[in-house]
Design a protein around this motif. Structure first.
Motif, PDB file in Angstrom:
ATOM      1  N   ILE A 220       0.833  -1.193   0.000  1.00 45.83           N
ATOM      2  CA  ILE A 220       0.000   0.000   0.000  1.00 45.83           C
ATOM      3  C   ILE A 220       0.871   1.246   0.000  1.00 45.83           C
ATOM      4  O   ILE A 220       2.071   1.193   0.245  1.00 45.83           O
ATOM      5  N   ASP A 223       1.219   6.993   2.711  1.00 51.72           N
ATOM      6  CA  ASP A 223       0.252   7.723   3.531  1.00 51.72           C
ATOM      7  C   ASP A 223      -0.754   6.782   4.172  1.00 51.72           C
ATOM      8  O   ASP A 223      -1.082   6.900   5.359  1.00 51.72           O
ATOM      9  N   THR A 224      -1.250   5.838   3.387  1.00 56.66           N
ATOM     10  CA  THR A 224      -2.197   4.861   3.928  1.00 56.66           C
ATOM     11  C   THR A 224      -1.551   4.028   5.027  1.00 56.66           C
ATOM     12  O   THR A 224      -2.137   3.778   6.087  1.00 56.66           O
ATOM     13  N   ARG A 227      -1.066   5.972   8.269  1.00 60.21           N
ATOM     14  CA  ARG A 227      -2.292   6.109   9.047  1.00 60.21           C
ATOM     15  C   ARG A 227      -2.487   4.887   9.945  1.00 60.21           C
ATOM     16  O   ARG A 227      -2.883   4.997  11.113  1.00 60.21           O
ATOM     17  N   LYS A 228      -2.199   3.697   9.400  1.00 62.06           N
ATOM     18  CA  LYS A 228      -2.299   2.482  10.206  1.00 62.06           C
ATOM     19  C   LYS A 228      -1.261   2.481  11.328  1.00 62.06           C
ATOM     20  O   LYS A 228      -1.558   2.109  12.471  1.00 62.06           O
ATOM     21  N   GLN A 237       1.190  10.999  12.540  1.00 65.39           N
ATOM     22  CA  GLN A 237       1.061  10.423  11.205  1.00 65.39           C
ATOM     23  C   GLN A 237       2.120  10.957  10.249  1.00 65.39           C
ATOM     24  O   GLN A 237       2.495  10.288   9.285  1.00 65.39           O
ATOM     25  N   ASP A 324       3.010  -3.431   5.772  1.00 60.47           N
ATOM     26  CA  ASP A 324       2.576  -2.147   6.323  1.00 60.47           C
ATOM     27  C   ASP A 324       3.771  -1.364   6.855  1.00 60.47           C
ATOM     28  O   ASP A 324       3.927  -0.171   6.576  1.00 60.47           O
TER      29      ASP A 324
END
Length: 534
Positions: A220, A223-224, A227-228, A237, A324
């Motif tokens: 991914i 930025d995504t 966030r996680k 963030q 991630d």
């Protein structure tokens, strides 16, 4: 049993891959990569002790399992089994392997036994088993990932005891046999050169680097992912997520990772920088074994006191995957002082992430030779001090080295003393003992003037971490690694290694002891042999 002439052997149709266990770890992943890239017409048996939890379902479906308790680590064996001399255990192990392969209708004519890490000193009977199998006509490829001689004195002493060795030549003769039915493989050209220097004929040595791949080739976006990360670990963030994606064992030099992250934070404090992208270090995995876990936990306790911008156990969160963490990271930072292959130098580039790392020339020379651009490697993290302090630390380093090998008979210890080229006013942090590393980190947290001096000496490293990098270099490295360290290339390398060699068997070395050859190419760092009190 009769020996077959090497010239009579054809390309093997059946590969028996042998290791003590297939628990999660580097060797298991290498084996699974080999399984993935071997032709589908090859039959593959994974031969090991009973521990196999690291194998994926796809690997299990592709292979046949052969479990032999006698292949387990000696530390896991029963007292009754270990009371049998290692030579006899090896003979029985060879018989067990041969019988199980014959029960699968495999023959010596169409099979190769690919044995991983036989000489590490975890199962002292392995070398005897290999000699028996070779004498019985089985073809073997011995792939070495790690050496017992590489700053592993406990392993080396175990081999001395189990082999009944009274000299290094006794150990070398058993661990590195030269036989028509035996070839060798190493992960790097440097380790291949060490085998050649010892006396293994060069034509019988193959360099088989690991293939490099991501669990998910389409991670991914940053930025995504951030966030996680922000939600899982309660960090801003906008942070620069500086990832150390390893199990934090001693040779990973965790103290240096803490120091570098601490310096990034202190530089902002001392300069009153109001940065919206604070640096946050992230160490992913806690070790499993007691000795390694004790070291890791000590660093975790220290970080809670003095290095508040580091997250431990970042790979254990149920909502955060490896991909991630990798997708979120600003860059990967590796402070390791010893690697068999050095996956952390390559893997992040496939996800478009830069690597800043302590340079390990025996590992990185191969990558540079293949065209990987590694501009952000460093050789030292300098700590300033008076001449008397530096001299004392040099003496402490030498004492630690002597202490580490003290259990091995003096005449069998490494002979090569590393000659220091340390300047008289500074010392490399990685050559400090963990206790001294702890003292430095504590002082950086509390002494502004000292912190500023350490920051000044290591500005290039800190700048390399914080910069955004050059996208053209990131993309060039991604393409180079994808095309060089892929499954197709590894299949070709394995195919060549499995071919029977008609190379001469005459030793080509200088009668050097393997322990000295490895000591010269794999330097000593105190963190590697530290044992914390109970």
């Amino acid at each position: 049993m009769e020996n077959r002439s090497p010239s009579n052997w054809a390309t093997p149709k059946r590969i028996a891959i042998v290791h003590c266990h297939y628990e999660p770890g580097g060797v298991t992943q290498v084996v699974q990569n080999h399984v993935d890239c071997l032709p589908t017409q090859c039959e593959i048996a994974l031969v090991s002790g009973p521990r196999v939890s690291g194998l994926s379902n796809s690997t299990r479906d592709r292979t046949q399992a052969v479990h032999l308790p006698s292949l387990e680590y000696d530390s896991q064996q029963s007292d009754d089994w270990m009371s049998i001399p290692a030579a006899q255990r090896g003979q029985r192990l060879a018989q067990q392997i041969a019988e199980r392969l014959r029960s699968l209708r495999w023959t010596r004519q169409d099979s190769v036994i690919h044995w991983h890490n036989h000489s590490l000193g975890k199962n002292a009977a392995a070398s005897y088993a290999i000699s028996h199998l070779a004498a019985a006509g089985w073809q073997l490829l011995l792939q070495i990932h790690d050496f017992a001689e590489d700053q592993r004195p406990a392993n080396y002493q175990h081999l001395i005891d189990q082999l009944g060795a009274t000299s290094n030549a006794d150990v070398d003769r058993e661990l590195y046999p030269i036989h028509p039915n035996i070839r060798y493989a190493a992960l790097t050209a440097g380790d291949s050169a060490s085998l050649c220097e010892f006396g293994i004929p060069q034509q019988r040595i193959h360099t088989i680097p690991n293939s490099v791949r991501l669990p998910n080739p389409n991670p991914i976006g940053r930025d995504t992912a951030m966030r996680k990360i922000s939600s899982a670990f309660n960090v801003p963030q906008a942070s620069r997520w500086i990832l150390y994606p390893v199990r934090g064992i001693r040779r990973k030099n965790v103290g240096e990772f803490l120091l570098v992250c601490q310096l990034l934070h202190r530089r902002r404090e001392l300069s009153n920088t109001n940065d919206s992208r604070p640096p946050i270090g992230a160490l992913t995995l806690r070790p499993d074994t007691p000795i390694e876990a004790a070291s890791y936990d000590r660093w975790h306790r220290l970080a809670k006191q003095h290095v508040t911008n580091v997250v431990f156990d970042a790979g254990h969160h149920p909502d955060i995957s490896f991909n991630d963490n990798l997708a979120a990271c600003h860059c990967v930072l590796s402070t390791s002082v010893a690697e068999g292959f050095g996956m952390a130098f390559l893997e992040p580039w496939l996800a478009g992430r830069r690597v800043v790392a302590r340079d390990l020339p025996g590992v990185t020379a191969d990558f540079r030779q293949q065209g990987v651009q590694l501009h952000d490697l460093y050789s030292t993290v300098w700590i300033p001090g008076e001449t008397s302090w530096v001299t004392q630390k040099e003496e402490t380093w030498a004492k630690q080295r002597r202490t580490a090998w003290a259990t091995v008979p003096a005449k069998m210890q490494p002979h090569l003393e590393e000659k220091s080229t340390t300047p008289l006013t500074r010392f490399d942090f990685a050559r400090l003992t963990p206790d001294d590393q702890t003292a430095v980190i504590t002082r950086v947290a509390t002494d502004d003037a000292f912190a500023a001096e350490v920051i000044s000496l290591n500005t290039m490293i800190l700048n390399a971490i914080e910069c955004d990098g050059v996208e053209t270099i990131v993309e060039a490295n991604r393409q180079t690694i994808s095309s060089t360290y892929n499954a197709s290339t590894q299949q070709h390398q394995l195919h060549r290694a499995y071919q029977v060699s008609n190379a001469p068997l005459e030793a080509t070395g200088t009668n050097a002891r393997m322990i000295d050859i490895i000591d010269r190419s794999h330097p000593f760092y105190p963190c590697r042999t530290e044992i914390l009190p109970n």
